[in-house]
Design a protein around this motif. Structure first.
Motif, mmCIF file in Angstrom:
data_model
loop_
_atom_site.group_PDB
_atom_site.id
_atom_site.type_symbol
_atom_site.label_atom_id
_atom_site.label_comp_id
_atom_site.label_asym_id
_atom_site.label_seq_id
_atom_site.Cartn_x
_atom_site.Cartn_y
_atom_site.Cartn_z
ATOM 1 N N ARG A 10 0.808 -1.432 -12.362
ATOM 2 C CA ARG A 10 -0.521 -0.900 -12.024
ATOM 3 C C ARG A 10 -1.560 -2.028 -12.012
ATOM 4 O O ARG A 10 -2.374 -2.142 -11.100
ATOM 5 N N TYR A 11 -1.530 -2.890 -13.026
ATOM 6 C CA TYR A 11 -2.459 -4.010 -13.103
ATOM 7 C C TYR A 11 -2.246 -4.963 -11.921
ATOM 8 O O TYR A 11 -3.212 -5.400 -11.280
ATOM 9 N N ASP A 62 -3.574 -3.567 -8.682
ATOM 10 C CA ASP A 62 -5.028 -3.696 -8.622
ATOM 11 C C ASP A 62 -5.432 -5.112 -8.225
ATOM 12 O O ASP A 62 -6.313 -5.309 -7.383
ATOM 13 N N ASN A 110 -7.370 -6.379 -4.872
ATOM 14 C CA ASN A 110 -8.566 -7.220 -4.939
ATOM 15 C C ASN A 110 -8.386 -8.525 -4.181
ATOM 16 O O ASN A 110 -9.309 -8.992 -3.515
#
Length: 87
Positions: free
Chosen positions: A19-20, A23, A27
């Protein structure tokens, strides 16, 4: 032999790392080079998680190993995407 709880906790850890990293990947696609530190941190986290997964899989039964193998494929796919991203 790995306990069911330890495998489930590790799978949760894998999902958090994924998940990190997703993200940070998102970005990086938008911001290009403004996100290099966090992007690199996410790649390192994926690599550490992958290494832990391989170590844990040595002490698992067949069903647990299958769960970890599916998670391994997700980790590797994301690692490859992050490596190939021209950011």
């Amino acid at each position: 032999m790995a306990t069911r709880d330890s495998v489930e906790q590790f799978i949760q850890q894998c999902e958090d790392a994924i998940r990190y990293a997703e993200d940070q990947y998102s970005n990086a696609e938008q911001q290009e080079h403004y996100n290099d530190t966090e992007f690199t941190k996410a790649q390192e986290m994926l690599e550490q998680t992958y290494n832990g997964l391989m170590h844990l899989s040595l002490s698992c039964n067949a069903q647990q190993r299958e769960q970890l193998n599916r998670m391994r494929l997700q980790l590797q796919q994301l690692q490859n995407q992050m490596t190939l991203l021209d950011h």
